[in-house]
Every structure is written in C-alpha cells, then in structure tokens.
Write a protein that holds these residues in place. Structure first.
Motif, PDB file in Angstrom:
ATOM      1  N   PHE A  34      32.742 -31.693 -73.033  1.00 54.29           N
ATOM      2  CA  PHE A  34      32.390 -31.843 -74.314  1.00 54.29           C
ATOM      3  C   PHE A  34      32.018 -30.248 -75.107  1.00 54.29           C
ATOM      4  O   PHE A  34      31.836 -29.812 -74.558  1.00 54.29           O
ATOM      5  N   VAL A  35      32.932 -30.525 -76.348  1.00 57.33           N
ATOM      6  CA  VAL A  35      32.930 -28.902 -76.999  1.00 57.33           C
ATOM      7  C   VAL A  35      32.469 -29.205 -77.723  1.00 57.33           C
ATOM      8  O   VAL A  35      31.899 -29.893 -78.855  1.00 57.33           O
ATOM      9  N   ALA A  36      30.905 -28.621 -77.420  1.00 53.17           N
ATOM     10  CA  ALA A  36      29.935 -28.432 -78.365  1.00 53.17           C
ATOM     11  C   ALA A  36      29.573 -27.549 -79.547  1.00 53.17           C
ATOM     12  O   ALA A  36      29.240 -26.011 -78.508  1.00 53.17           O
ATOM     13  N   LEU A  37      29.907 -27.319 -80.287  1.00 49.94           N
ATOM     14  CA  LEU A  37      29.923 -26.250 -81.284  1.00 49.94           C
ATOM     15  C   LEU A  37      28.657 -26.243 -82.487  1.00 49.94           C
ATOM     16  O   LEU A  37      28.600 -24.933 -82.985  1.00 49.94           O
ATOM     17  N   LEU A  38      27.827 -27.155 -82.343  1.00 53.42           N
ATOM     18  CA  LEU A  38      27.011 -27.301 -83.224  1.00 53.42           C
ATOM     19  C   LEU A  38      25.352 -27.334 -83.197  1.00 53.42           C
ATOM     20  O   LEU A  38      24.269 -26.885 -83.239  1.00 53.42           O
ATOM     21  N   GLN A  39      24.791 -27.789 -81.307  1.00 59.03           N
ATOM     22  CA  GLN A  39      24.056 -26.949 -80.843  1.00 59.03           C
ATOM     23  C   GLN A  39      23.779 -27.148 -79.683  1.00 59.03           C
ATOM     24  O   GLN A  39      25.069 -26.697 -78.939  1.00 59.03           O
ATOM     25  N   SER A  40      22.320 -27.377 -78.749  1.00 54.66           N
ATOM     26  CA  SER A  40      22.795 -26.075 -77.453  1.00 54.66           C
ATOM     27  C   SER A  40      22.682 -27.029 -76.717  1.00 54.66           C
ATOM     28  O   SER A  40      22.557 -28.627 -77.179  1.00 54.66           O
ATOM     29  N   PHE A  41      22.895 -26.970 -75.370  1.00 58.50           N
ATOM     30  CA  PHE A  41      22.664 -27.806 -74.519  1.00 58.50           C
ATOM     31  C   PHE A  41      22.050 -28.814 -74.302  1.00 58.50           C
ATOM     32  O   PHE A  41      21.886 -29.789 -73.911  1.00 58.50           O
ATOM     33  N   SER A  42      20.301 -28.093 -74.533  1.00 59.41           N
ATOM     34  CA  SER A  42      19.399 -28.999 -74.053  1.00 59.41           C
ATOM     35  C   SER A  42      18.882 -29.719 -75.145  1.00 59.41           C
ATOM     36  O   SER A  42      18.635 -30.786 -75.037  1.00 59.41           O
ATOM     37  N   HIS A  43      19.607 -29.387 -76.293  1.00 60.47           N
ATOM     38  CA  HIS A  43      19.508 -30.517 -77.385  1.00 60.47           C
ATOM     39  C   HIS A  43      19.794 -32.220 -76.667  1.00 60.47           C
ATOM     40  O   HIS A  43      19.679 -32.828 -77.212  1.00 60.47           O
ATOM     41  N   TYR A  44      21.157 -31.146 -77.227  1.00 56.12           N
ATOM     42  CA  TYR A  44      22.459 -32.661 -76.184  1.00 56.12           C
ATOM     43  C   TYR A  44      21.623 -33.455 -75.095  1.00 56.12           C
ATOM     44  O   TYR A  44      21.721 -34.916 -75.024  1.00 56.12           O
ATOM     45  N   ASN A  45      20.910 -32.891 -74.057  1.00 56.77           N
ATOM     46  CA  ASN A  45      20.589 -33.677 -72.255  1.00 56.77           C
ATOM     47  C   ASN A  45      19.018 -34.265 -73.088  1.00 56.77           C
ATOM     48  O   ASN A  45      18.963 -35.333 -72.621  1.00 56.77           O
ATOM     49  N   ILE A  46      18.731 -33.534 -74.092  1.00 55.19           N
ATOM     50  CA  ILE A  46      17.012 -34.165 -75.079  1.00 55.19           C
ATOM     51  C   ILE A  46      17.151 -35.804 -75.260  1.00 55.19           C
ATOM     52  O   ILE A  46      16.923 -36.581 -74.355  1.00 55.19           O
ATOM     53  N   VAL A  47      18.725 -35.985 -75.973  1.00 53.40           N
ATOM     54  CA  VAL A  47      19.476 -37.201 -76.953  1.00 53.40           C
ATOM     55  C   VAL A  47      18.935 -38.155 -75.619  1.00 53.40           C
ATOM     56  O   VAL A  47      19.024 -38.971 -75.580  1.00 53.40           O
ATOM     57  N   ALA A  48      20.043 -37.226 -74.832  1.00 53.00           N
ATOM     58  CA  ALA A  48      20.775 -38.068 -73.568  1.00 53.00           C
ATOM     59  C   ALA A  48      20.171 -39.080 -72.692  1.00 53.00           C
ATOM     60  O   ALA A  48      20.115 -40.679 -73.005  1.00 53.00           O
ATOM     61  N   GLN A  49      18.515 -38.178 -72.125  1.00 55.56           N
ATOM     62  CA  GLN A  49      17.969 -38.462 -71.652  1.00 55.56           C
ATOM     63  C   GLN A  49      17.080 -39.492 -72.385  1.00 55.56           C
ATOM     64  O   GLN A  49      16.890 -40.978 -70.915  1.00 55.56           O
ATOM     65  N   LYS A  50      16.829 -39.943 -72.887  1.00 57.58           N
ATOM     66  CA  LYS A  50      16.700 -41.320 -74.389  1.00 57.58           C
ATOM     67  C   LYS A  50      17.416 -42.049 -74.307  1.00 57.58           C
ATOM     68  O   LYS A  50      17.024 -43.581 -73.997  1.00 57.58           O
ATOM     69  N   LEU A  51      18.613 -42.426 -73.597  1.00 59.62           N
ATOM     70  CA  LEU A  51      19.775 -43.185 -74.381  1.00 59.62           C
ATOM     71  C   LEU A  51      19.543 -43.346 -72.302  1.00 59.62           C
ATOM     72  O   LEU A  51      21.084 -44.294 -72.060  1.00 59.62           O
ATOM     73  N   GLY A  52      19.620 -42.636 -71.528  1.00 63.36           N
ATOM     74  CA  GLY A  52      19.800 -43.413 -69.682  1.00 63.36           C
ATOM     75  C   GLY A  52      20.909 -42.717 -69.368  1.00 63.36           C
ATOM     76  O   GLY A  52      20.623 -42.625 -68.531  1.00 63.36           O
ATOM     77  N   VAL A  53      20.879 -41.347 -69.603  1.00 65.13           N
ATOM     78  CA  VAL A  53      21.866 -40.501 -69.252  1.00 65.13           C
ATOM     79  C   VAL A  53      21.674 -38.914 -69.030  1.00 65.13           C
ATOM     80  O   VAL A  53      21.067 -37.911 -69.917  1.00 65.13           O
ATOM     81  N   ASN A  54      21.766 -38.420 -67.183  1.00 63.99           N
ATOM     82  CA  ASN A  54      21.133 -37.155 -67.482  1.00 63.99           C
ATOM     83  C   ASN A  54      22.441 -36.159 -67.715  1.00 63.99           C
ATOM     84  O   ASN A  54      23.381 -36.201 -66.780  1.00 63.99           O
ATOM     85  N   LEU A  55      22.629 -34.889 -68.577  1.00 67.26           N
ATOM     86  CA  LEU A  55      23.966 -33.992 -68.767  1.00 67.26           C
ATOM     87  C   LEU A  55      23.787 -33.237 -67.451  1.00 67.26           C
ATOM     88  O   LEU A  55      24.915 -32.801 -66.831  1.00 67.26           O
ATOM     89  N   THR A  56      22.249 -32.710 -66.854  1.00 69.65           N
ATOM     90  CA  THR A  56      22.582 -31.543 -65.888  1.00 69.65           C
ATOM     91  C   THR A  56      22.899 -31.906 -64.640  1.00 69.65           C
ATOM     92  O   THR A  56      24.154 -31.750 -63.955  1.00 69.65           O
ATOM     93  N   ALA A  57      22.781 -33.843 -64.504  1.00 68.63           N
ATOM     94  CA  ALA A  57      23.362 -33.932 -63.124  1.00 68.63           C
ATOM     95  C   ALA A  57      24.830 -34.003 -63.347  1.00 68.63           C
ATOM     96  O   ALA A  57      25.399 -34.632 -62.756  1.00 68.63           O
ATOM     97  N   ALA A  58      25.693 -34.804 -64.738  1.00 59.15           N
ATOM     98  CA  ALA A  58      26.730 -35.439 -64.873  1.00 59.15           C
ATOM     99  C   ALA A  58      27.448 -33.530 -64.478  1.00 59.15           C
ATOM    100  O   ALA A  58      28.688 -33.769 -64.112  1.00 59.15           O
TER     101      ALA A  58
END
Length: 251
Positions: A34-58
């Motif tokens: 994931f080449v994330a140029l727009l937002q921080s990791f925490s932003h994507y992680n918070i949204v992913a948790q709402k969708l049932g995915v943990n980015l930190t664990a991944a």
C-alpha cells in the motif's frame, strides 16, 4: 488476477473505494503493498477497523507492506532518512533531487511483492492512494506513467497480481499534467470506477454517482466498453448503490 483497476474521482472524494479494496484484499488473504501518499497510517487503520480489518496485525504478520508517504517526505526533507527496507534507498528518493525518476519507488514495490519461499499469500496487490500526489511532489507525468507501466508489467504480468490506483481529476482543471496522466491511465485500465459528485450539488441522501466502465475493447478489438451508472450513499460501515433516481428518499 492480472488486472489494472483505476479509481477516479471528480467533484467528490473517492477514498471510500480505496478503503474497500484495502479491506477486501486483506480479507481475501492477498499480499498487499500500500503506497499511501495522502493520509497517515492511523487514518487508514481507524477506517479499516470499522470494516473489520486490523492493519497493524496485517503488518506484523507480513501481509501488508505500508509506505507512509507523509512521514517519508518529512524524513527526506529534514534529513532523518530511514530505510524502509534494508539495503534499499528511500522509495521517494526523487524528492532529494539526486534523481528525477521513480525507480526507487518501483524497486520498493517489486521487492515488497516478490514472494519468498515462506509466503503463503494468495496473490500480490499494489494499492496507490493517490497517484496525483506524486505530480504535486514534483515528479513528471512521464516518470509517473513509467512507474505505473513497470508496476503493471511486474505485478500484473509477471506475478499475476492486481494493481489498484486512485487519481483525482477535474473537467475544469488547468492542471494539464494531471489530466494527461488520468487520460493515459484510462486507456490502459481493465476496469474504471469513476466516482462523480452530483451535477446538481450536495444532497443529504445521494452522495454521488458511480460510473463503472469495463474495458472490453482491451481484449476484443472493435467491441464497445460496458458502462453502468449507479448513484450511491456512503454510510458508516458500507455504501448503498441504487439506480439513478431510485433513492429511497426520492421514492
């Protein structure tokens, strides 16, 4: 497998599509860069948790390789450069002025997605949010298109994976470089998901219009592309799609 999907937005924010594909591929057991140029990791992680995915664990289990563009830019500009991978230069090396191409970024993607003997992931996926930022950082349109071309050859053809890229566009834009990149990518895409704001302006119950373009003409010369148009409403954990004019609020 082997498909290039272009996410395009006009007069609206199409980032909900990025969150969908990120959670979709991680749940499917794919290796994701994931080449994330727009937002921080925490932003994507918070949204992913709402969708049932943990980015930190991944990340910890090696399924997700995350390039935090905002942090990498600051580290490069203020001299606190950290290598994302041992023995590799910073993926955004072009910012330092030592080189004008995106070769370091491509090498980061290639190394991240090349499977090792211990990998058991189903297939490699490159996700970029969003490509227009590279132009804003000073990369030339030719360099950006070369980068995508090499990624398509490496990920889609050689590794039989998928590439998903988000770009912003505007009909009234005077940014010719960005429009050149957007139009070029449209010609090479297998699938285009084009999110547009409503021509009539803001609406509480209809957030935008989604144009789904399946590029049949890429495989079959002379065939017309398949185009479907839906309207959508973004909710907290999902998106509702419906035919134009058939919103529950309207009916």
């Amino acid at each position: 497998q082997g498909k290039f999907t272009l996410l395009r937005d006009t007069r609206t924010d199409g980032s909900f599509l990025v969150h969908h594909f990120l959670s979709f591929y991680l749940r499917a057991g794919c290796k994701v860069c994931f080449v994330a140029l727009l937002q921080s990791f925490s932003h994507y992680n918070i949204v992913a948790q709402k969708l049932g995915v943990n980015l930190t664990a991944a990340k910890e289990r090696g399924q997700l390789v995350f390039l935090e563009g905002l942090k990498s830019c600051l580290d490069l500009l203020f001299g606190e450069e950290e290598e994302e991978q041992p023995g590799q230069p910073s993926p955004l090396q072009f910012l330092s002025g030592s080189t004008s191409d995106l070769r370091a970024l491509f090498e980061f993607v290639r190394v991240s997605l090349t499977p090792s003997d211990s990998d058991s992931w189903k297939g490699p996926v490159l996700l970029v949010d969003d490509l227009s930022v590279l132009l804003s950082l000073g990369a030339t349109p030719v360099a950006v298109l070369d980068f995508i071309h090499y990624c398509r050859v490496s990920v889609c053809c050689q590794l039989e994976g998928n590439v998903v890229v988000l770009v912003h566009s505007s009909e009234a834009s005077e940014d010719e470089e960005n429009e050149l990149v957007v139009n070029s990518l449209c010609h090479h895409s297998d699938l285009i998901l084009w999110a547009e704001g409503l021509a009539t302006g803001f609406c509480k119950d209809v957030h935008g219009q989604m144009k789904i373009i399946k590029r049949v003409s890429l495989q079959q010369v002379g065939e017309q592309d398949l185009v479907q148009v839906y309207q959508y409403k973004i909710q907290d954990r999902n998106v509702t799609f419906f035919a134009r004019g058939l919103s529950a609020a309207v009916l």
